[in-house]
Design a protein around this motif. Structure first.
Motif, short mmCIF file in Angstrom:
data_model
loop_
_atom_site.label_atom_id
_atom_site.label_comp_id
_atom_site.label_asym_id
_atom_site.label_seq_id
_atom_site.Cartn_x
_atom_site.Cartn_y
_atom_site.Cartn_z
N GLN A 1 74.51 -11.89 138.41
CA GLN A 1 74.93 -11.95 136.69
C GLN A 1 73.63 -11.62 135.76
OE1 GLN A 1 74.93 -16.34 138.32
NE2 GLN A 1 77.39 -16.31 138.60
N GLN A 2 72.97 -11.80 136.30
CA GLN A 2 71.72 -11.28 135.03
C GLN A 2 72.08 -9.71 134.39
OE1 GLN A 2 68.12 -12.35 137.60
NE2 GLN A 2 67.55 -14.79 136.65
N LEU A 3 72.52 -8.93 135.71
CA LEU A 3 72.21 -7.64 135.60
C LEU A 3 73.80 -6.96 134.47
CD1 LEU A 3 72.13 -4.54 135.28
CD2 LEU A 3 73.19 -4.59 137.58
N ASP A 4 74.58 -8.70 135.14
CA ASP A 4 75.97 -8.02 133.83
C ASP A 4 75.66 -8.63 132.64
OD1 ASP A 4 78.86 -8.55 134.15
OD2 ASP A 4 78.86 -9.69 133.55
N ALA A 5 74.79 -10.00 132.06
CA ALA A 5 74.88 -10.39 131.21
C ALA A 5 74.28 -9.18 130.48
CB ALA A 5 73.99 -11.81 130.87
#
Length: 394
Positions: free
Chosen positions: A304-308
């Motif tokens: 999720q952090q990568l996606d953000a």
């Protein structure tokens, strides 16, 4: 001014490859199994790039119109460690895997290390890094002996408490071990594993250091250096290539790597003649922090952090920039194993002039290095890999 980057999301495999059974990894599918474990992934930016069209991933719509070129690459080298994967990306194929030591290292070799460093050793077995410091940390502090261990990978790991052994001494000992572990005893990496804390509450620190064997062939980095193309390393990539034609700023967390990628794209784009260069990145936590510890919630949060972060990456792309997101192997946190897994890896290639082409299933990771080599116009071409540049760039 040309700029390209390969961002290796360490351990972010995308499922089966033809020889998975030979490595004991049938059923390993890092992205797919994590997605199933959390009831489907919600990664709108990676979905938009085309991650769900590389391979089916629960939660990611396969019918989305992607904005990046997308596909997968199969491993061709023998082995499933970071060194092997990064070397293959850069055009060096290993016909034989690095030697492993599931039953420990020869006592004669460790006796030699003890003589040269002035310290004895404990352990000498395959073990989890966190478990072995819990088991032997107090004895290490009492005796000053090194904690030596390995894993399923070709690694010689030396752990020492930072209050018992100074970091510089630990690093020197690992350099000595690197000199010993050649020829018939060659291993891929010697790793310094410092830790801190008290018995029952020991913690590894981010000040690890890897001492790799030199690449056995000509790499993408060698070709770029010969052509005068500047190279920026982020994460442990310098360690994986024994510092040959790459220097790197190490990053203990993914967030640190993302910040340095942003800075590199900003720095290389500023000033006369500063716009050309290759940025080579290892993003470490999918492997080191979550994969090896079978931490599915942590892995999911990392995704999720990568996606953000993806929009921040896209905002810094300009002109002819070519950015490739990929991996070096799998590390499925849903399986009983805490080691790497033999898997295909995703390819997402993006840039202002990149066409969202389906790249299919590439026969080797080396196609990515060959693509970057052609992008910079270096010659002769790499020994392995087929460029897909013409198919993606307008």
């Amino acid at each position: 001014m040309k700029r390209a980057a390969i961002i290796v999301l360490d351990g972010l495999g995308i499922g089966p490859c033809p020889d998975q059974a030979a490595y004991g990894d049938v059923g390993s599918n890092t992205l797919g199994n994590v997605a199933r474990a959390v009831g489907g992934l919600r990664l709108p930016n990676l979905e938009r790039l085309g991650l769900g069209r590389c391979r089916p991933i629960p939660g990611l719509a396969p019918g989305v119109r992607p904005t990046a070129a997308h596909g997968v690459a199969l491993p061709r080298s023998q082995g499933k460690d970071s060194t092997t994967g990064h070397w293959e990306i850069c055009g060096v194929i290993l016909e034989r895997p690095f030697r492993t030591y599931p039953h420990g290292f020869p006592p004669s070799l460790l006796d030699d290390l003890a003589r040269r460093t002035g310290r004895g050793y404990l352990g000498n077995k395959a073990a989890s890094g966190t478990e072995i410091i819990a088991e032997l940390g107090a004895e290490h502090q009492r005796t000053g002996k090194w904690i030596v261990y390995t894993s399923a990978d070709s690694v010689f790991q030396v752990a020492a408490h930072e209050e018992t052994v100074a970091l510089d001494e630990l690093y020197r000992a690992c350099a000595i071990a690197r000199d010993l572990l050649v020829g018939e005893h060659a291993v891929s990496r010697v790793i310094a594993r410092p830790f801190t804390g008290k018995p029952g509450a020991y913690e590894r620190t981010p000040r690890r250091r890897d001492f790799s064997i030199e690449p056995v062939g000509t790499t993408l980095l060698d070709r770029l250096a010969a052509a005068g193309v500047p190279r920026v390393g982020i994460g442990k990539v310098d360690d994986l290539f024994a510092g040959r034609n790459i220097a790197s700023e190490h990053t203990p967390t993914n967030a640190d790597a993302y910040r340095l990628i942003e800075r590199a794209l900003e720095d290389t784009g500023a000033g006369a003649g500063a716009g050309a260069g290759f940025i080579f990145v290892n993003v470490i936590e999918f492997d080191q922090t979550w994969g090896h510890r079978n931490d599915v919630p942590g892995f999911h949060e990392g995704l999720q952090q990568l996606d953000a972060w993806i929009p921040r990456l896209e905002a810094r792309m300009k002109g002819d920039d070519l950015i490739i997101l990929t991996a070096d192997h799998g590390n499925d946190p849903t399986t009983p194993s805490t080691d790497h897994s033999r898997e295909a890896v995703p390819i997402l290639a993006l840039g202002p002039r990149v066409r969202p082409t389906a790249l299919g299933e590439r026969s080797t990771f080396a196609d990515m290095g060959a693509t970057v080599a052609e992008y910079f116009g270096v010659a002769p071409p790499l020994a392995a890999g087929t460029s897909f540049l013409a198919g993606i760039c307008s």
